[in-house]
Design an enzyme around this catalytic site. Sequence first.
Site, PDB file in Angstrom:
ATOM      1  N   ARG A 116       3.464  -0.727  10.761  1.00  0.00           N
ATOM      2  CA  ARG A 116       3.638  -2.104  10.308  1.00  0.00           C
ATOM      3  C   ARG A 116       4.441  -2.097   9.011  1.00  0.00           C
ATOM      4  O   ARG A 116       4.155  -1.303   8.103  1.00  0.00           O
ATOM      5  CB  ARG A 116       2.273  -2.749  10.055  1.00  0.00           C
TER       6      ARG A 116
ATOM      7  N   TYR B 223       0.851  -1.202   0.000  1.00  0.00           N
ATOM      8  CA  TYR B 223       0.000   0.000   0.000  1.00  0.00           C
ATOM      9  C   TYR B 223       0.892   1.260   0.000  1.00  0.00           C
ATOM     10  O   TYR B 223       2.098   1.157  -0.216  1.00  0.00           O
ATOM     11  CB  TYR B 223      -1.002  -0.076   1.152  1.00  0.00           C
TER      12      TYR B 223
ATOM     13  N   GLY C 267      -3.530 -13.528  13.085  1.00  0.00           N
ATOM     14  CA  GLY C 267      -4.600 -13.073  12.214  1.00  0.00           C
ATOM     15  C   GLY C 267      -5.738 -14.073  12.174  1.00  0.00           C
ATOM     16  O   GLY C 267      -6.689 -14.018  12.962  1.00  0.00           O
ATOM     17  N   ARG C 268      -5.618 -15.052  11.249  1.00  0.00           N
ATOM     18  CA  ARG C 268      -6.722 -15.983  11.022  1.00  0.00           C
ATOM     19  C   ARG C 268      -7.125 -16.753  12.273  1.00  0.00           C
ATOM     20  O   ARG C 268      -8.313 -17.029  12.475  1.00  0.00           O
ATOM     21  CB  ARG C 268      -6.350 -16.927   9.874  1.00  0.00           C
TER      22      ARG C 268
HETATM   23  C1  FMN Z   1      -9.146 -11.559   5.973  1.00  0.00           C
HETATM   24  C2  FMN Z   1      -7.803 -10.910   6.106  1.00  0.00           C
HETATM   25  C3  FMN Z   1      -7.694  -9.545   5.977  1.00  0.00           C
HETATM   26  C4  FMN Z   1      -6.458  -8.908   6.150  1.00  0.00           C
HETATM   27  N1  FMN Z   1      -6.400  -7.540   6.114  1.00  0.00           N
HETATM   28  C5  FMN Z   1      -5.248  -6.916   6.489  1.00  0.00           C
HETATM   29  C6  FMN Z   1      -5.233  -5.508   6.684  1.00  0.00           C
HETATM   30  O1  FMN Z   1      -6.243  -4.793   6.561  1.00  0.00           O
HETATM   31  N2  FMN Z   1      -4.047  -4.945   7.048  1.00  0.00           N
HETATM   32  C7  FMN Z   1      -2.905  -5.689   7.217  1.00  0.00           C
HETATM   33  O2  FMN Z   1      -1.865  -5.134   7.552  1.00  0.00           O
HETATM   34  N3  FMN Z   1      -2.912  -7.025   7.044  1.00  0.00           N
HETATM   35  C8  FMN Z   1      -4.045  -7.660   6.728  1.00  0.00           C
HETATM   36  N4  FMN Z   1      -4.075  -9.029   6.645  1.00  0.00           N
HETATM   37  C9  FMN Z   1      -2.853  -9.810   6.951  1.00  0.00           C
HETATM   38  C10 FMN Z   1      -2.855 -10.257   8.425  1.00  0.00           C
HETATM   39  O3  FMN Z   1      -2.682  -9.164   9.307  1.00  0.00           O
HETATM   40  C11 FMN Z   1      -1.731 -11.276   8.697  1.00  0.00           C
HETATM   41  O4  FMN Z   1      -0.499 -10.681   8.393  1.00  0.00           O
HETATM   42  C12 FMN Z   1      -1.890 -12.564   7.874  1.00  0.00           C
HETATM   43  O5  FMN Z   1      -3.211 -13.060   7.988  1.00  0.00           O
HETATM   44  C13 FMN Z   1      -0.918 -13.668   8.337  1.00  0.00           C
HETATM   45  O6  FMN Z   1      -1.063 -13.937   9.711  1.00  0.00           O
HETATM   46  P1  FMN Z   1      -1.930 -15.207  10.252  1.00  0.00           P
HETATM   47  O7  FMN Z   1      -1.257 -16.454   9.763  1.00  0.00           O
HETATM   48  O8  FMN Z   1      -1.807 -15.111  11.745  1.00  0.00           O
HETATM   49  O9  FMN Z   1      -3.315 -15.084   9.732  1.00  0.00           O
HETATM   50  C14 FMN Z   1      -5.305  -9.683   6.433  1.00  0.00           C
HETATM   51  C15 FMN Z   1      -5.407 -11.068   6.537  1.00  0.00           C
HETATM   52  C16 FMN Z   1      -6.655 -11.684   6.397  1.00  0.00           C
HETATM   53  C17 FMN Z   1      -6.742 -13.176   6.584  1.00  0.00           C
END
Ligand code: FMN
Length: 357
Positions: free
Chosen positions: A224, A177, A312-313
């Site tokens: 971030r 971004y 995240g997830r």
């Molecule tokens: C549905 C979804 C939406 C996301 N939206 C953002 C966001 O708005 N900003 C951001 O920095 N990362 C976003 N991410 C990335 C997550 O913050 C994270 O880095 C990524 O899911 C990997 O971590 P995890 O394995 O714990 O899910 C998003 C991830 C998911 C799954």
Amino acid sequence: MTTLFDRHRLGGLELPNRIVMAPMSRVRAAAGGLATPSMAAYYAQRATAGLIVTEGVQPNLVGQSNPGTPGLHTDEQVASWQSVTDAVHTNGGRVFAQVMHGGRVSHPDTTGLQPVGPSAIAAVGEVFTPTGPQPAPVPRALELSEVPEQARSYADAARRAVDAGFDGVELHGANGYLISQFLSSNANLRTDSYGGPIAHRIRFAVEAVAATVDAVGAARTAIRLSPGGTFWGIEEKEVPELSGALLTELARFDLAYVHLTATAAEEVLVGLRRAWPGSLVVNPVMPMGPKQTDRAAADHWLGLGADLISFGRAFLANPDLVERLRTGLPLAPADPDTFYQGGDTGYLTYPAYQHTA
Ligand SMILES: Cc1cc2nc3c(=O)[nH]c(=O)nc-3n(C[C@H](O)[C@H](O)[C@H](O)COP(=O)(O)O)c2cc1C
């Protein structure tokens, strides 16, 4: 050894644990970029996190990346967020807003405006629009005189975030971004003081942070970063040097934290840990990769010097994630079909662990 369940002081906050809810866009805002009662319920369900970081929130209209995302640029948006921050605080939580300017990852069908970027180079891939995915458009290169105004948009949103009751803001400098576009060596082909050598490519990020610190204080400001990330066709050259130089500049401010995604080799990230004197949040997997953050990855990174770990997830699908991790209960899987679907299904419907009698 540090564990996920140790307390941690972060800016002006005392966190009861080191588990951060990672920012996740869920595109369920109401018309006008307003936060909704469902959003308040969603975040309130997850208030046992040491810290919640919200979905990306646009600081101005041109910075909106996806349809259905909330904003922090109108009085109505500020008022709508108040119920979210109240709900989280009532449940004993703490919450930062993620300020996300999409830059070139946007579309006129979404905002009514031509997207802007460091250079007139389209992102690679399709962007979401109200009528479905469309090829990323060529953005308008910001004039030199316009760049500071876009950097200040993060600070204006931060001021509004604090008015809305947020404990602070995380600037989205990751994942391709606007800030990430300026850091990039192929999305940013500028020949002025914002492009070219590392000292120029980090300038926009540093100005956005400096303006935000000025507006709401360093203890409420975080950023971030995704060192070496390749989202939306971004390329970053000289990853350790670029990220190192940026962190050295940012170390002038006593920021609440820096949040790194695991987009570079482990030894590069460990080097950045050493370069950053303040609190470090690590999201220890490839964003949107096949493997989601789990206890083992979290413990590994706490051992490598991270202060906090973002999930995240796992947090999306387990509102009681902290309790499940603490007691070793199994985690429910996230359903990708409902990530961006709208409505309360797959949003408010993930239950806390059901103990059978
Ligand atoms: C549905 C979804 C939406 C996301 N939206 C953002 C966001 O708005 N900003 C951001 O920095 N990362 C976003 N991410 C990335 C997550 O913050 C994270 O880095 C990524 O899911 C990997 O971590 P995890 O394995 O714990 O899910 C998003 C991830 C998911 C799954």
